[in-house]
Scaffold this motif. Structure first.
Motif, PDB file in Angstrom:
ATOM      1  N   MET A   1       0.851  -1.186   0.000  1.00 19.62           N
ATOM      2  CA  MET A   1       0.000   0.000   0.000  1.00 19.62           C
ATOM      3  C   MET A   1       0.888   1.238   0.000  1.00 19.62           C
ATOM      4  SD  MET A   1      -3.119   0.941   2.586  1.00 19.62           S
ATOM      5  CE  MET A   1      -3.934  -0.610   2.151  1.00 19.62           C
ATOM      6  N   LYS A   2       0.587   2.181  -0.894  1.00 19.65           N
ATOM      7  CA  LYS A   2       1.389   3.388  -1.032  1.00 19.65           C
ATOM      8  C   LYS A   2       0.487   4.615  -1.013  1.00 19.65           C
ATOM      9  CE  LYS A   2       4.977   1.036  -3.738  1.00 19.65           C
ATOM     10  NZ  LYS A   2       5.731   1.028  -5.015  1.00 19.65           N
ATOM     11  N   THR A   3       1.111   5.780  -0.927  1.00 13.14           N
ATOM     12  CA  THR A   3       0.368   7.037  -0.921  1.00 13.14           C
ATOM     13  C   THR A   3       0.177   7.537  -2.350  1.00 13.14           C
ATOM     14  OG1 THR A   3       1.268   7.612   1.244  1.00 13.14           O
ATOM     15  CG2 THR A   3       0.330   9.404  -0.069  1.00 13.14           C
ATOM     16  N   PHE A   4      -1.048   7.802  -2.725  1.00 19.65           N
ATOM     17  CA  PHE A   4      -1.334   8.438  -4.013  1.00 19.65           C
ATOM     18  C   PHE A   4      -1.203   9.954  -3.876  1.00 19.65           C
ATOM     19  CE2 PHE A   4      -4.362  10.642  -6.758  1.00 19.65           C
ATOM     20  CZ  PHE A   4      -4.015  10.157  -8.005  1.00 19.65           C
ATOM     21  N   ALA A   5      -1.784  10.530  -2.821  1.00 22.03           N
ATOM     22  CA  ALA A   5      -1.688  11.974  -2.586  1.00 22.03           C
ATOM     23  C   ALA A   5      -1.946  12.252  -1.125  1.00 22.03           C
ATOM     24  CB  ALA A   5      -2.703  12.728  -3.445  1.00 22.03           C
ATOM     25  N   GLN A   6      -1.196  13.194  -0.567  1.00 23.74           N
ATOM     26  CA  GLN A   6      -1.465  13.669   0.784  1.00 23.74           C
ATOM     27  C   GLN A   6      -2.173  15.008   0.663  1.00 23.74           C
ATOM     28  OE1 GLN A   6       1.872  13.612   3.443  1.00 23.74           O
ATOM     29  NE2 GLN A   6       0.580  13.831   5.258  1.00 23.74           N
ATOM     30  N   LEU A   7      -3.294  15.150   1.362  1.00 20.61           N
ATOM     31  CA  LEU A   7      -4.116  16.339   1.230  1.00 20.61           C
ATOM     32  C   LEU A   7      -3.781  17.364   2.314  1.00 20.61           C
ATOM     33  CD1 LEU A   7      -5.775  13.963  -0.206  1.00 20.61           C
ATOM     34  CD2 LEU A   7      -7.707  15.501   0.030  1.00 20.61           C
ATOM     35  N   PRO A   8      -4.057  18.634   2.029  1.00 21.94           N
ATOM     36  CA  PRO A   8      -3.773  19.682   3.020  1.00 21.94           C
ATOM     37  C   PRO A   8      -4.592  19.482   4.292  1.00 21.94           C
ATOM     38  CG  PRO A   8      -4.172  20.639   0.841  1.00 21.94           C
ATOM     39  CD  PRO A   8      -4.543  19.192   0.755  1.00 21.94           C
ATOM     40  N   ALA A   9      -4.058  19.957   5.403  1.00 21.08           N
ATOM     41  CA  ALA A   9      -4.756  19.852   6.678  1.00 21.08           C
ATOM     42  C   ALA A   9      -6.017  20.709   6.703  1.00 21.08           C
ATOM     43  CB  ALA A   9      -3.827  20.258   7.816  1.00 21.08           C
ATOM     44  N   GLU A  10      -6.051  21.742   5.877  1.00 24.28           N
ATOM     45  CA  GLU A  10      -7.239  22.579   5.738  1.00 24.28           C
ATOM     46  C   GLU A  10      -7.761  22.463   4.311  1.00 24.28           C
ATOM     47  OE1 GLU A  10      -8.841  24.138   8.024  1.00 24.28           O
ATOM     48  OE2 GLU A  10      -7.411  23.772   9.634  1.00 24.28           O
ATOM     49  N   PRO A  11      -9.016  22.047   4.093  1.00 21.17           N
ATOM     50  CA  PRO A  11     -10.004  21.810   5.142  1.00 21.17           C
ATOM     51  C   PRO A  11      -9.893  20.455   5.832  1.00 21.17           C
ATOM     52  CG  PRO A  11     -11.005  21.430   3.018  1.00 21.17           C
ATOM     53  CD  PRO A  11      -9.610  21.926   2.746  1.00 21.17           C
ATOM     54  N   GLY A  12      -9.113  19.510   5.265  1.00 16.73           N
ATOM     55  CA  GLY A  12      -8.950  18.208   5.894  1.00 16.73           C
ATOM     56  C   GLY A  12     -10.192  17.342   5.787  1.00 16.73           C
ATOM     57  N   TYR A  13     -10.178  16.217   6.479  1.00 13.37           N
ATOM     58  CA  TYR A  13     -11.285  15.268   6.559  1.00 13.37           C
ATOM     59  C   TYR A  13     -11.913  14.964   5.185  1.00 13.37           C
ATOM     60  CZ  TYR A  13     -10.808  16.271  11.501  1.00 13.37           C
ATOM     61  OH  TYR A  13     -10.307  16.425  12.773  1.00 13.37           O
ATOM     62  N   PRO A  14     -11.113  14.492   4.241  1.00 10.78           N
ATOM     63  CA  PRO A  14     -11.657  14.171   2.913  1.00 10.78           C
ATOM     64  C   PRO A  14     -12.578  12.969   2.980  1.00 10.78           C
ATOM     65  CG  PRO A  14      -9.426  13.329   3.102  1.00 10.78           C
ATOM     66  CD  PRO A  14      -9.690  14.129   4.348  1.00 10.78           C
ATOM     67  N   GLU A  15     -13.575  12.939   2.093  1.00  8.59           N
ATOM     68  CA  GLU A  15     -14.502  11.803   2.096  1.00  8.59           C
ATOM     69  C   GLU A  15     -14.795  11.298   0.695  1.00  8.59           C
ATOM     70  OE1 GLU A  15     -18.604  10.239   4.116  1.00  8.59           O
ATOM     71  OE2 GLU A  15     -18.271  12.390   4.052  1.00  8.59           O
ATOM     72  N   GLY A  16     -15.164  12.173  -0.226  1.00 13.88           N
ATOM     73  CA  GLY A  16     -15.590  11.728  -1.551  1.00 13.88           C
ATOM     74  C   GLY A  16     -14.434  11.553  -2.518  1.00 13.88           C
ATOM     75  N   ILE A  17     -14.608  10.629  -3.471  1.00 10.97           N
ATOM     76  CA  ILE A  17     -13.614  10.444  -4.527  1.00 10.97           C
ATOM     77  C   ILE A  17     -14.329   9.994  -5.793  1.00 10.97           C
ATOM     78  CG2 ILE A  17     -13.117   8.054  -3.828  1.00 10.97           C
ATOM     79  CD1 ILE A  17     -10.177   8.594  -4.734  1.00 10.97           C
ATOM     80  N   ALA A  18     -13.890  10.537  -6.925  1.00 15.45           N
ATOM     81  CA  ALA A  18     -14.425  10.140  -8.222  1.00 15.45           C
ATOM     82  C   ALA A  18     -13.301  10.212  -9.246  1.00 15.45           C
ATOM     83  CB  ALA A  18     -15.582  11.056  -8.641  1.00 15.45           C
ATOM     84  N   VAL A  19     -13.332   9.295 -10.210  1.00 20.31           N
ATOM     85  CA  VAL A  19     -12.332   9.257 -11.270  1.00 20.31           C
ATOM     86  C   VAL A  19     -13.042   9.456 -12.600  1.00 20.31           C
ATOM     87  CG1 VAL A  19     -10.562   7.880 -12.420  1.00 20.31           C
ATOM     88  CG2 VAL A  19     -10.865   7.702  -9.935  1.00 20.31           C
ATOM     89  N   HIS A  20     -12.520  10.372 -13.416  1.00 19.42           N
ATOM     90  CA  HIS A  20     -13.067  10.592 -14.753  1.00 19.42           C
ATOM     91  C   HIS A  20     -11.896  10.843 -15.692  1.00 19.42           C
ATOM     92  CE1 HIS A  20     -16.126  11.603 -17.724  1.00 19.42           C
ATOM     93  NE2 HIS A  20     -15.335  12.601 -18.105  1.00 19.42           N
ATOM     94  N   GLY A  21     -11.719   9.939 -16.668  1.00 23.45           N
ATOM     95  CA  GLY A  21     -10.570  10.063 -17.556  1.00 23.45           C
ATOM     96  C   GLY A  21      -9.290   9.968 -16.743  1.00 23.45           C
ATOM     97  N   ASN A  22      -8.424  10.964 -16.922  1.00 26.58           N
ATOM     98  CA  ASN A  22      -7.161  10.953 -16.173  1.00 26.58           C
ATOM     99  C   ASN A  22      -7.184  11.911 -14.985  1.00 26.58           C
ATOM    100  OD1 ASN A  22      -7.118  13.383 -17.534  1.00 26.58           O
ATOM    101  ND2 ASN A  22      -4.952  13.251 -18.109  1.00 26.58           N
ATOM    102  N   ARG A  23      -8.377  12.206 -14.489  1.00 26.88           N
ATOM    103  CA  ARG A  23      -8.498  13.104 -13.340  1.00 26.88           C
ATOM    104  C   ARG A  23      -9.119  12.366 -12.149  1.00 26.88           C
ATOM    105  NH1 ARG A  23      -5.250  15.436 -15.646  1.00 26.88           N
ATOM    106  NH2 ARG A  23      -5.239  17.589 -16.412  1.00 26.88           N
ATOM    107  N   VAL A  24      -8.589  12.655 -10.967  1.00 26.78           N
ATOM    108  CA  VAL A  24      -9.113  12.123  -9.717  1.00 26.78           C
ATOM    109  C   VAL A  24      -9.570  13.307  -8.875  1.00 26.78           C
ATOM    110  CG1 VAL A  24      -8.600  10.830  -7.610  1.00 26.78           C
ATOM    111  CG2 VAL A  24      -7.570  10.130  -9.790  1.00 26.78           C
TER     112      VAL A  24
END
Length: 332
Positions: A1-24
């Protein structure tokens, strides 16, 4: 298991994810205590290079009040739909390098508890009154949008074009507990497009346990049609999930910090855990999506219970599977 992306602390608490073409696309913050803090956001990454491309900032929130952004979906034109606790169902259309925001659907209504009203009144089949909490979102082929309401034991439906949501399905089985009121949570259509699958994170009927249910994908399902697919042990806390092209169901377990893999009969075949010494371990994973090109599963680390800023991330793990394609209707 590896990291795809680390998100900023603000706003933090990510929940949703969607993939379309080459965008996440990754959305948040999905938490409480946001009054007086900055706006909700959607972070956009390149699927292959993992480079952060842009950030969509939600406009129009009353920042001095509670505001949150939970799950997201994408239509056939690549427009992003997001669930806002304040603004309802909002849509973002890419125009040049920017994303233009518009309101697509009204906020979910606040229903009284059925125990407090007379028969025939629209109400929530919960034993206590709670406000709406929009959680997950999915399209059907016709362009209807289904939204789980974690606090009101309800699945809502927006007709194509948005507007006012209508009650599509309700059941006391979708109710959360008094101290952990997160009931109906993750939402997806099965590969045959015959059922809507929904997770219950903390069951009121069986305190501490979690469930995966399915509901026939018809205009007016009956409560008696609700069928149990899988029951999770106390504290596992199933959240979001996604079907693979193999027919397997990949379920995030926010309490167990793992990914549960169910076969087509609803039997758990394996659990995916963080490897020992992982720099960012699974921490209340909330949702998953597939990177088909790499046959990996992308996992949103919500970190809701720990609140650890360093754990706000999208992780990736090879599963040798690709997505059962989500419906992405071509809407006006």
């Amino acid at each position: 298991m590896k990291t795809f992306a680390q998100l900023p602390a603000e706003p933090g608490y990510p929940e949703g994810i969607a993939v379309h073409g080459n965008r996440v696309f990754v959305s948040g913050a999905a938490t409480f205590g946001t009054a007086g803090k900055g706006p909700s956001k959607i972070f956009v990454y390149d699927r292959d290079s993992k480079v952060h491309k842009t950030t969509i900032v939600v406009m129009g929130e009353r920042l001095d009040e509670e505001h949150a952004l939970s799950s997201i979906a994408v239509d056939g034109k690549g427009r992003v739909y997001a669930l806002s606790t304040q603004l309802g169902l909002i849509r973002f259309t890419k125009v040049g390098p920017w994303y233009v925001q518009e309101r697509y659907g009204r906020p979910l209504p606040d229903l009284p508890a059925c125990v407090d009203v007379s028969p025939g009144t629209a109400c929530s089949p919960t034993p206590f009154d709670m406000p709406p909490l929009p959680n997950d979102i999915v399209f059907d082929e016709a362009g209807n949008v289904y939204v789980s309401d974690s606090f009101q034991a309800t699945v809502w439906r927006y007709c194509p074009g948005g507007g006012r949501p209508k009650i599509w399905f309700q059941s006391a089985a979708l109710s959360g507990e008094v101290t952990q009121p997160f009931g109906a949570n993750g939402l997806r259509l099965d590969p045959q497009r015959e059922n809507v699958y929904v997770s219950v994170t903390f069951s009121l009927q069986d305190p501490g346990l979690g469930y995966i249910y399915r509901i026939p994908l018809v205009d007016d399902p009956d409560e008696a049609d609700l069928e149990q697919v899988h029951r999770y042990e106390e504290g596992a806390a199933p959240d979001g999930f996604a079907f693979g092209s193999s027919g397997k169901l990949y379920v995030t377990l926010a309490g167990a910090n793992a990914i549960s893999v169910l076969d087509e009969d609803g039997n758990e075949t394996t659990r995916i855990h963080s490897p020992p010494g992982a720099s960012i371990p699974l921490d209340a994973p909330a949702n998953v999506a597939f990177n088909d090109a790499a046959k990996t599963l992308l996992i949103v680390n919500h970190a809701l219970f720990s609140g650890e800023p360093d754990h706000f991330a999208v992780l990736r793990v090879w599963v040798g599977d690709t997505a059962d394609p989500l419906e992405k209707p071509w809407l006006r």
